[in-house]
Design a protein around this motif. Sequence first.
Motif, PDB file in Angstrom:
ATOM      1  N   ARG A  36     -10.617  62.415  28.206  1.00 22.75           N
ATOM      2  CA  ARG A  36      -9.176  62.156  28.192  1.00 22.75           C
ATOM      3  C   ARG A  36      -8.771  61.373  26.952  1.00 22.75           C
ATOM      4  O   ARG A  36      -7.715  61.621  26.365  1.00 22.75           O
ATOM      5  N   ILE A  37      -9.616  60.420  26.545  1.00 22.39           N
ATOM      6  CA  ILE A  37      -9.317  59.645  25.335  1.00 22.39           C
ATOM      7  C   ILE A  37      -9.363  60.550  24.112  1.00 22.39           C
ATOM      8  O   ILE A  37      -8.449  60.543  23.282  1.00 22.39           O
ATOM      9  N   GLU A  38     -10.431  61.348  23.998  1.00 23.82           N
ATOM     10  CA  GLU A  38     -10.566  62.248  22.853  1.00 23.82           C
ATOM     11  C   GLU A  38      -9.477  63.311  22.837  1.00 23.82           C
ATOM     12  O   GLU A  38      -9.064  63.768  21.778  1.00 23.82           O
ATOM     13  N   GLY A  39      -8.988  63.687  24.012  1.00 17.03           N
ATOM     14  CA  GLY A  39      -7.925  64.683  24.097  1.00 17.03           C
ATOM     15  C   GLY A  39      -6.539  64.105  23.863  1.00 17.03           C
ATOM     16  O   GLY A  39      -5.552  64.839  23.823  1.00 17.03           O
ATOM     17  N   LEU A  42      -4.281  59.696  26.966  1.00 17.02           N
ATOM     18  CA  LEU A  42      -4.035  58.336  27.426  1.00 17.02           C
ATOM     19  C   LEU A  42      -3.378  57.502  26.333  1.00 17.02           C
ATOM     20  O   LEU A  42      -3.712  57.630  25.161  1.00 17.02           O
ATOM     21  N   THR A  43      -2.472  56.655  26.762  1.00 16.16           N
ATOM     22  CA  THR A  43      -1.876  55.711  25.818  1.00 16.16           C
ATOM     23  C   THR A  43      -2.906  54.636  25.499  1.00 16.16           C
ATOM     24  O   THR A  43      -3.930  54.505  26.189  1.00 16.16           O
ATOM     25  N   ALA A  44      -2.624  53.843  24.471  1.00 11.97           N
ATOM     26  CA  ALA A  44      -3.539  52.758  24.105  1.00 11.97           C
ATOM     27  C   ALA A  44      -3.696  51.775  25.267  1.00 11.97           C
ATOM     28  O   ALA A  44      -4.802  51.294  25.542  1.00 11.97           O
ATOM     29  N   ASP A  45      -2.609  51.495  25.971  1.00  9.86           N
ATOM     30  CA  ASP A  45      -2.671  50.580  27.119  1.00  9.86           C
ATOM     31  C   ASP A  45      -3.520  51.178  28.250  1.00  9.86           C
ATOM     32  O   ASP A  45      -4.325  50.466  28.865  1.00  9.86           O
ATOM     33  N   GLU A  46      -3.364  52.449  28.512  1.00  7.82           N
ATOM     34  CA  GLU A  46      -4.169  53.103  29.546  1.00  7.82           C
ATOM     35  C   GLU A  46      -5.648  53.118  29.167  1.00  7.82           C
ATOM     36  O   GLU A  46      -6.514  52.907  30.015  1.00  7.82           O
ATOM     37  N   GLN A  47      -5.918  53.344  27.898  1.00 14.39           N
ATOM     38  CA  GLN A  47      -7.309  53.312  27.429  1.00 14.39           C
ATOM     39  C   GLN A  47      -7.915  51.937  27.641  1.00 14.39           C
ATOM     40  O   GLN A  47      -9.060  51.811  28.098  1.00 14.39           O
TER      41      GLN A  47
END
Length: 111
Positions: A36-39, A42-47
């Motif tokens: 999900r991060i690589e795609g 997710l926002t920076a906060d969600e990450q």
Amino acid sequence: MPLTIDENNLKNGVLTLVVTLVEVIQEALEGQALRRIEGGDLTADEQERLGQALLDLDEALESIKADHGLGASVADLRRGLDDVVGDVVDRLVNPVLGVDPEGGGLPRAAT
């Protein structure tokens, strides 16, 4: 013949199984999180929150293993599960690894 059960061994066995299963689920969650991060899903906060939650889970599992002396038994069970999963994946990827010499017709791992 009466059945005797060592309650401490039973509790440690169940706790070992639970911790091992949570570790397997954690590993799957980490893989999904990376995808999900690589795609870019997710926002920076969600990450940040996801990363912190996974770190907290890892710390909790390590604490449980240390508190109950389960490190070796969890590692042994993980190795056993990894072997079983590896065998299943091998058979799915290459179903013609050999035929059971007993005539059962089920694929068997090549030796």
